[in-house]
Scaffold this active site. Sequence first.
Site, PDB file in Angstrom:
ATOM      1  N   ASP A   1       0.399   1.131   3.324  1.00 31.40           N
ATOM      2  CA  ASP A   1      -1.045   0.794   3.525  1.00 31.40           C
ATOM      3  C   ASP A   1      -1.602   0.223   4.557  1.00 31.40           C
ATOM      4  O   ASP A   1      -2.919   0.651   4.761  1.00 31.40           O
ATOM      5  CB  ASP A   1      -1.136  -0.235   2.175  1.00 31.40           C
ATOM      6  CG  ASP A   1      -0.867  -0.046   1.071  1.00 31.40           C
ATOM      7  OD1 ASP A   1      -1.209   1.181   0.538  1.00 31.40           O
ATOM      8  OD2 ASP A   1      -0.328  -0.756   0.068  1.00 31.40           O
TER       9      ASP A   1
ATOM     10  N   LYS B   1       4.236  -2.868  -7.064  1.00 33.94           N
ATOM     11  CA  LYS B   1       4.753  -2.939  -5.752  1.00 33.94           C
ATOM     12  C   LYS B   1       5.798  -3.898  -5.417  1.00 33.94           C
ATOM     13  O   LYS B   1       6.573  -3.669  -4.498  1.00 33.94           O
ATOM     14  CB  LYS B   1       3.508  -3.139  -4.914  1.00 33.94           C
ATOM     15  CG  LYS B   1       2.625  -1.579  -4.763  1.00 33.94           C
ATOM     16  CD  LYS B   1       1.556  -1.928  -3.892  1.00 33.94           C
ATOM     17  CE  LYS B   1       0.354  -0.950  -3.960  1.00 33.94           C
ATOM     18  NZ  LYS B   1      -0.727  -0.894  -2.971  1.00 33.94           N
TER      19      LYS B   1
END
Length: 284
Positions: A108, A71
């Site tokens: 997220d 990420k």
Amino acid sequence: MTISGKAKLAGVMGWPIGHSRSPRLHGYWLNQYGIDGAYVPLAVPPDRVEQAIRALPALGFRGCNVTVPHKEAAYRTVDRLDATAKRMGAVNTVVVGEDGSLEGRNTDGFGFVENLRSGAPGWSAADGPALVIGAGGAARAVVASLLDEGAPRVWLVNRTRARAEELAADIGNVDGGGAIEVADWVSRETLLEGAALVVNTTTQGMAGQPPLDLDLRALPGSAVVTDIVYTPLMTPLLSAAQARGNRVVDGIGMLLHQARPGFAAWFGHEPEVTEGLKAAVLQG
Ligand code: ATR
């Protein structure tokens, strides 16, 4: 499932990737909506992430999800970042533009909040202070999204206090919004008294790990308790909260909801999180 030569393509990049539930998740939606598309696992080792992400437009991919441990590398590789990804320092969704440019997003926190909204109808971050336990990658998205959604205060406790301080410094406080307050690990049970939401972002309670060490005695009956652990779905923390009458929201929904914006961007259809989807994803 049959795909044609014109199929829209996306996938998930990680290392390892074999345990990812995302192919099953997106595959379910593709089937459900009869979309000519494919979503595949992409096992990319750390030294090739940049190369792999850069190759997406050349391969005709609409984009991809990015998972552990890529990420941060994705954050450094893309051409543009949305505000959330910028704040997070991490990208979980890459969208290839018409011109072949790469946009990095982070969904997220969206997934976390949407899961609470759907699992505890009427819940709002503005209801009161939140106690967030843990300070890893997931905690960053949780804390930032709670502040963005109007939480008046986020108490952050972590076994290693320095990591919580670092998270607070990185995420910072929003203009006119709530504030992060780092507290000692030993004070977590005292803080429960004023909490409207309790979130476990640690690995405690996961199958094979001991339960989170947290006595809920001081928690108001109106508080909502959620866990980002979803193996098992009902963690010892959630069972204990439910047994004393608190509303609980399990962790699988965060995964399901974070997937929605990517699917919509790549495949052109706003997908729905349903019980059927949840069952299909949990099956694997
Ligand atoms: P991520 O993968 O989300 O970045 P991580 O680095 O694996 O997360 O961290 C998981 C979280 O679980 C951390 O907050 C960690 O606390 P530390 O920062 O002190 O390591 C927490 N955690 C792991 N084992 C724990 C334990 N036995 N008791 C309390 N917290 C624990």
